[in-house]
Design an enzyme around this catalytic site. Sequence first.
Site, mmCIF file in Angstrom:
data_model
loop_
_atom_site.group_PDB
_atom_site.id
_atom_site.type_symbol
_atom_site.label_atom_id
_atom_site.label_comp_id
_atom_site.label_asym_id
_atom_site.label_seq_id
_atom_site.Cartn_x
_atom_site.Cartn_y
_atom_site.Cartn_z
ATOM 1 N N ARG A 84 0.839 -1.199 0.000
ATOM 2 C CA ARG A 84 0.000 0.000 0.000
ATOM 3 C C ARG A 84 0.876 1.251 0.000
ATOM 4 N NH1 ARG A 84 -4.362 -1.646 4.774
ATOM 5 N NH2 ARG A 84 -4.901 -3.702 3.919
ATOM 6 N N SER A 116 -9.340 -5.103 11.589
ATOM 7 C CA SER A 116 -10.677 -4.545 11.451
ATOM 8 C C SER A 116 -11.591 -5.679 11.022
ATOM 9 C CB SER A 116 -10.720 -3.428 10.403
ATOM 10 O OG SER A 116 -10.058 -2.272 10.864
ATOM 11 N N ARG A 167 3.736 2.016 10.158
ATOM 12 C CA ARG A 167 3.061 2.340 8.898
ATOM 13 C C ARG A 167 4.070 2.186 7.768
ATOM 14 N NH1 ARG A 167 -1.647 4.826 7.916
ATOM 15 N NH2 ARG A 167 -1.822 5.524 10.068
ATOM 16 N N ARG A 219 2.597 -4.748 13.391
ATOM 17 C CA ARG A 219 2.210 -4.122 14.652
ATOM 18 C C ARG A 219 2.137 -5.122 15.798
ATOM 19 N NH1 ARG A 219 -2.213 0.368 12.465
ATOM 20 N NH2 ARG A 219 -0.724 1.443 11.118
ATOM 21 N N GLU A 252 -3.749 -0.421 15.753
ATOM 22 C CA GLU A 252 -4.771 -1.250 15.113
ATOM 23 C C GLU A 252 -4.110 -2.449 14.438
ATOM 24 O OE1 GLU A 252 -7.373 -1.271 11.099
ATOM 25 O OE2 GLU A 252 -7.077 0.697 12.017
#
Length: 456
Positions: A272, A371, A287, A410, A368
């Site tokens: 990404r 999700s 990130r 993470r 995070e």
Amino acid sequence: MLDRSSLRERPEVVAEAIANRGADVDLEAILELDEQWRDRKARGDSLRHDRNEVSSRIGRLKGEGREEEAEEAIERSQSLKAEIETVEREAAELAEELEEAMLELPQIPDESVPVGESEDENVERRRWGFDDLRKLPEEVVPHYDLGEELNIIDEARGAKTSGAGFYFMKGEGARLEHALIQFMLSVHREQGYLDVVPPVPVNSESMRGTGQFPKFVEDAYRLGGANDEPYDDDDLWLCPTAEVPVTNMYADDILLGEDLPLKHQAYSPNFRREAGEHGTETRGIVRVHQFNKVELVNFVEPDESYDRLEGLLGEAEEVLRRLGLPYRILELCTGDLTFASAKTYDIEVWAPGDDLEDGPDEGGRWLEVSSASNFEAFQARRAGIRYRPEHHESADYLHTLNASGLALPRVVVAILEYYQNPDGTVTVPDPLREYMGTDRIEGHEAVGESALGEGE
């Protein structure tokens, strides 16, 4: 994609949903396009009916010897044919324009989703693991410093070989990632998931099917072209999440009710173009542009999807529970939902290395790692994924759900910070020891002249 009939019948509901999401979509323009398309389609149907009637008269008139009237009918038929071609071309152009406009409409949030404008209005539902925290060093070293000291994370060489946002995991760091992948896959197999190894390149049609395109083209890595250039359905992109290939496995297929629920898990590297902001929140491997992840994808009957969402959330949580990593569950508000989601829970793991304002009272910050989302029929309608409840019944769109189970970088950050020891080593969580073959990460000696220090 939303159902057009629902849009026509409940425009006020869609308008409210768009407003609650804070989305910038001209709903009136879409409704006007739909009305124009239906008008052209109705006009075409009427003209075809008229031409069929005229055509049936031609043979009868010729049989009765009424040649002049027959010739007039032939001319009328040809005139109607030309008009039909014009109307059908206009209808096709409007249909294409309407389809593109519908692709810009976000999902309607479930009525249970809290209304809010941003992540600040997400609702914390629960926490786990804070009642029995392990004793931490007096000063927890952030993962980016600890990883460098242990020589298990190398951002500098990653940037040298691929650019900023890429990194190397080395030695025990690489072994930790491999162990996590195998551990996560094993946990989810116990939960009834079927392993899938998906292709890494995915085509534009697949990206559209799950809702990444056309809205998020700028976030993707394109193969063989620039992102701002026109693309075709079969152009290829690097996989941003295994959700894309695994969901689209069944594009344009009809599954059977007896197949459902269908639960797949897939490990994949993901790519990404996340720019992010420089600073503590994005320093290190929090990130990045390439990361590993185990993805959980579910295909279910519509009346079971919200029960399945709760089950899916628990299945993703189980990884952190077994690892003993404290975390919390957030229910996302309307303004923070992803484009295709009707309802989402975020799982945020606790990383104690950096104190941020929105962290818990114990210090540190939230990261995070998953999700869990219910997309209802939104993705299924875009990708053409249907099911038959019974063999003799008509096919309908099923519901899709997914969750990360989990995003690895993470989780690595949380392990390095939560399980670190005063001597700078890191205790390996019990479930990972059989995969790593050790109970402690002690690091490696650096190599090369740069390791000697300046002037040595």
